[in-house]
Design a protein around this motif. Structure first.
Motif, PDB file in Angstrom:
ATOM      1  N   LEU A   9       0.840  -1.202   0.000  1.00  0.00           N
ATOM      2  CA  LEU A   9       0.000   0.000   0.000  1.00  0.00           C
ATOM      3  C   LEU A   9       0.873   1.249   0.000  1.00  0.00           C
ATOM      4  CD1 LEU A   9      -3.126   0.767   2.137  1.00  0.00           C
ATOM      5  CD2 LEU A   9      -1.214   2.351   2.126  1.00  0.00           C
ATOM      6  N   LEU A  10       1.926   1.240   0.809  1.00  0.00           N
ATOM      7  CA  LEU A  10       2.781   2.420   0.917  1.00  0.00           C
ATOM      8  C   LEU A  10       3.488   2.737  -0.391  1.00  0.00           C
ATOM      9  CD1 LEU A  10       4.343   1.909   4.459  1.00  0.00           C
ATOM     10  CD2 LEU A  10       2.549   3.523   3.795  1.00  0.00           C
ATOM     11  N   VAL A  11       3.879   1.710  -1.135  1.00  0.00           N
ATOM     12  CA  VAL A  11       4.532   1.959  -2.428  1.00  0.00           C
ATOM     13  C   VAL A  11       3.565   2.654  -3.380  1.00  0.00           C
ATOM     14  CG1 VAL A  11       5.502   0.870  -4.481  1.00  0.00           C
ATOM     15  CG2 VAL A  11       6.213   0.099  -2.216  1.00  0.00           C
ATOM     16  N   LEU A  12       2.368   2.104  -3.519  1.00  0.00           N
ATOM     17  CA  LEU A  12       1.374   2.735  -4.395  1.00  0.00           C
ATOM     18  C   LEU A  12       1.039   4.134  -3.917  1.00  0.00           C
ATOM     19  CD1 LEU A  12      -1.468   0.230  -5.417  1.00  0.00           C
ATOM     20  CD2 LEU A  12       0.266   1.284  -6.867  1.00  0.00           C
ATOM     21  N   HIS A  13       0.902   4.297  -2.608  1.00  0.00           N
ATOM     22  CA  HIS A  13       0.494   5.585  -2.070  1.00  0.00           C
ATOM     23  C   HIS A  13       1.612   6.616  -2.212  1.00  0.00           C
ATOM     24  CE1 HIS A  13      -2.327   8.098  -0.087  1.00  0.00           C
ATOM     25  NE2 HIS A  13      -1.563   8.306   0.972  1.00  0.00           N
ATOM     26  N   LEU A  32      11.069   2.842   3.006  1.00  0.00           N
ATOM     27  CA  LEU A  32      10.982   1.454   2.565  1.00  0.00           C
ATOM     28  C   LEU A  32      12.314   0.976   1.996  1.00  0.00           C
ATOM     29  CD1 LEU A  32       7.560   1.769   0.700  1.00  0.00           C
ATOM     30  CD2 LEU A  32       7.941   0.846   2.993  1.00  0.00           C
ATOM     31  N   ASP A  33      12.503  -0.324   1.964  1.00  0.00           N
ATOM     32  CA  ASP A  33      13.693  -0.909   1.365  1.00  0.00           C
ATOM     33  C   ASP A  33      13.690  -0.653  -0.138  1.00  0.00           C
ATOM     34  OD1 ASP A  33      16.016  -2.999   1.573  1.00  0.00           O
ATOM     35  OD2 ASP A  33      14.734  -3.702  -0.064  1.00  0.00           O
ATOM     36  N   ALA A  34      14.814  -0.185  -0.673  1.00  0.00           N
ATOM     37  CA  ALA A  34      14.876   0.206  -2.082  1.00  0.00           C
ATOM     38  C   ALA A  34      14.627  -0.974  -3.016  1.00  0.00           C
ATOM     39  CB  ALA A  34      16.223   0.851  -2.383  1.00  0.00           C
ATOM     40  N   ALA A  35      15.254  -2.124  -2.722  1.00  0.00           N
ATOM     41  CA  ALA A  35      15.088  -3.292  -3.593  1.00  0.00           C
ATOM     42  C   ALA A  35      13.648  -3.802  -3.560  1.00  0.00           C
ATOM     43  CB  ALA A  35      16.057  -4.394  -3.166  1.00  0.00           C
ATOM     44  N   ALA A  40       8.166  -4.142  -5.955  1.00  0.00           N
ATOM     45  CA  ALA A  40       6.743  -3.831  -5.842  1.00  0.00           C
ATOM     46  C   ALA A  40       6.275  -2.954  -6.998  1.00  0.00           C
ATOM     47  CB  ALA A  40       6.467  -3.137  -4.510  1.00  0.00           C
ATOM     48  N   LEU A  41       7.103  -2.021  -7.417  1.00  0.00           N
ATOM     49  CA  LEU A  41       6.744  -1.162  -8.545  1.00  0.00           C
ATOM     50  C   LEU A  41       6.657  -1.967  -9.839  1.00  0.00           C
ATOM     51  CD1 LEU A  41       8.908   1.956  -7.677  1.00  0.00           C
ATOM     52  CD2 LEU A  41       6.407   1.913  -7.865  1.00  0.00           C
ATOM     53  N   ARG A  42       7.582  -2.883 -10.043  1.00  0.00           N
ATOM     54  CA  ARG A  42       7.541  -3.715 -11.246  1.00  0.00           C
ATOM     55  C   ARG A  42       6.296  -4.596 -11.243  1.00  0.00           C
ATOM     56  NH1 ARG A  42      10.282  -1.128 -14.974  1.00  0.00           N
ATOM     57  NH2 ARG A  42      12.496  -0.885 -14.488  1.00  0.00           N
ATOM     58  N   ASP A  43       5.939  -5.102 -10.067  1.00  0.00           N
ATOM     59  CA  ASP A  43       4.721  -5.912  -9.956  1.00  0.00           C
ATOM     60  C   ASP A  43       3.494  -5.048 -10.249  1.00  0.00           C
ATOM     61  OD1 ASP A  43       3.264  -8.409  -9.049  1.00  0.00           O
ATOM     62  OD2 ASP A  43       2.498  -6.968  -7.586  1.00  0.00           O
ATOM     63  N   ALA A  44       3.476  -3.832  -9.704  1.00  0.00           N
ATOM     64  CA  ALA A  44       2.351  -2.925  -9.955  1.00  0.00           C
ATOM     65  C   ALA A  44       2.279  -2.540 -11.424  1.00  0.00           C
ATOM     66  CB  ALA A  44       2.489  -1.679  -9.080  1.00  0.00           C
ATOM     67  N   GLU A  45       3.441  -2.390 -12.055  1.00  0.00           N
ATOM     68  CA  GLU A  45       3.468  -2.071 -13.489  1.00  0.00           C
ATOM     69  C   GLU A  45       2.855  -3.215 -14.296  1.00  0.00           C
ATOM     70  OE1 GLU A  45       6.756  -0.251 -16.555  1.00  0.00           O
ATOM     71  OE2 GLU A  45       7.387  -1.927 -15.279  1.00  0.00           O
ATOM     72  N   ALA A  46       3.190  -4.450 -13.921  1.00  0.00           N
ATOM     73  CA  ALA A  46       2.648  -5.610 -14.615  1.00  0.00           C
ATOM     74  C   ALA A  46       1.132  -5.698 -14.463  1.00  0.00           C
ATOM     75  CB  ALA A  46       3.308  -6.883 -14.094  1.00  0.00           C
ATOM     76  N   ARG A  47       0.619  -5.193 -13.347  1.00  0.00           N
ATOM     77  CA  ARG A  47      -0.824  -5.204 -13.109  1.00  0.00           C
ATOM     78  C   ARG A  47      -1.536  -3.985 -13.713  1.00  0.00           C
ATOM     79  NH1 ARG A  47      -2.227  -8.725  -8.744  1.00  0.00           N
ATOM     80  NH2 ARG A  47      -0.378  -9.740  -7.852  1.00  0.00           N
ATOM     81  N   GLY A  48      -0.767  -3.096 -14.312  1.00  0.00           N
ATOM     82  CA  GLY A  48      -1.352  -1.915 -14.934  1.00  0.00           C
ATOM     83  C   GLY A  48      -1.686  -0.801 -13.975  1.00  0.00           C
ATOM     84  N   GLY A  60      10.413   8.822 -13.900  1.00  0.00           N
ATOM     85  CA  GLY A  60       9.659   8.525 -12.694  1.00  0.00           C
ATOM     86  C   GLY A  60       8.431   7.682 -12.954  1.00  0.00           C
ATOM     87  N   TRP A  61       7.797   7.341 -11.838  1.00  0.00           N
ATOM     88  CA  TRP A  61       6.580   6.538 -11.849  1.00  0.00           C
ATOM     89  C   TRP A  61       5.368   7.431 -11.612  1.00  0.00           C
ATOM     90  CZ3 TRP A  61       7.020   1.436 -12.972  1.00  0.00           C
ATOM     91  CH2 TRP A  61       8.262   0.829 -12.785  1.00  0.00           C
ATOM     92  N   SER A  62       4.260   7.047 -12.213  1.00  0.00           N
ATOM     93  CA  SER A  62       2.984   7.706 -11.932  1.00  0.00           C
ATOM     94  C   SER A  62       1.899   6.637 -11.925  1.00  0.00           C
ATOM     95  CB  SER A  62       2.663   8.787 -12.971  1.00  0.00           C
ATOM     96  OG  SER A  62       2.617   8.236 -14.272  1.00  0.00           O
ATOM     97  N   LEU A  63       0.788   6.951 -11.265  1.00  0.00           N
ATOM     98  CA  LEU A  63      -0.327   6.010 -11.207  1.00  0.00           C
ATOM     99  C   LEU A  63      -1.164   6.093 -12.483  1.00  0.00           C
ATOM    100  CD1 LEU A  63      -1.849   6.269  -7.601  1.00  0.00           C
ATOM    101  CD2 LEU A  63      -0.278   4.549  -8.491  1.00  0.00           C
TER     102      LEU A  63
END
Length: 211
Positions: A9-13, A32-35, A40-48, A60-63
């Motif tokens: 949740l914290l990564v997405l938030h 949070l731990d960088a690795a 988590a970001l790569r997993d979230a990217e895979a989920r769209g 950078g990343w955006s939602l």
């Protein structure tokens, strides 16, 4: 009952409240731990839920819209779990008048009406004008502290907004004007924007529908 948020949740938030930031900034936002954050970001990217972009020398990343919906779903479930919805709504109602003051203060930092026009750029040559803006921000700083304490008692992820604002204001008062409104430092405006985004995301509100 724990009041800590789940790392996923914290990564997405963190992506939500920062708006656009690369992996180290996302990880740093909630310590949070960088690795693990990268994974988590790569997993979230895979989920769209997030997307990565690079332009003009920044990356950078955006939602995505799906990511915003997922973030708000998780936030709502978390808030229901800790039973803090009423308190966060009450803080939000008290936040809104301060938000109007903050926006006016930032406008006054950027513009100083003159004989040449109502929208004349503030060149910061009038110390009395600038001191008035900093005085207004000092009042906002004092009012923020009890609100931040109340939010932090609901969820630990809300902690720190008041100390960050106070730090930015201290630097501005020491002569570093960028710490009032610049977006590339942890300025008063940036901290306030993140808090605002945090509140509306947590409550599932639309920033553009505010009174």
């Amino acid at each position: 009952m724990t009041r800590d948020s789940q790392p996923g949740l914290l990564v997405l938030h963190a992506v939500r409240v920062t708006g656009f930031a690369d992996t180290p900034v996302i990880a740093h936002r909630y310590g949070l731990d960088a690795a693990e954050t990268k994974e988590a970001l790569r997993d979230a990217e895979a989920r769209g839920w997030v997307e990565h972009a690079a332009f003009a020398g920044t990356a950078g990343w955006s939602l995505t819209e799906a990511g915003r919906a997922e973030n708000e779903r998780r936030l709502a479930a978390e808030l229901a779990r800790v039973g803090g919805a009423d308190e966060v709504r009450d803080v939000y109602r008290e936040f809104l008048p301060l938000n109007a003051l903050l926006l006016q203060a930032c406008t006054d930092w950027q513009l100083r009406p003159s004989a040449g026009g109502r929208l004349a750029v503030n060149d910061h040559s009038d110390p009395t004008w600038d001191a008035g803006v900093l005085h207004e921000l000092t009042g906002i700083d004092r009012a923020l502290t009890p609100l931040a304490d109340r939010l932090g008692s609901v969820l630990t992820r809300f902690r720190g907004y008041d100390t960050r604002f106070t730090t930015a204001l201290a630097r501005a008062r020491a002569g570093e004007g960028a710490w009032v409104d610049r977006t590339d430092v942890d300025s008063c405006h940036r901290v306030w924007f993140e808090l605002h985004e945090d509140l509306i995301a947590t409550l599932g509100l639309d920033r553009h529908a505010e009174p």
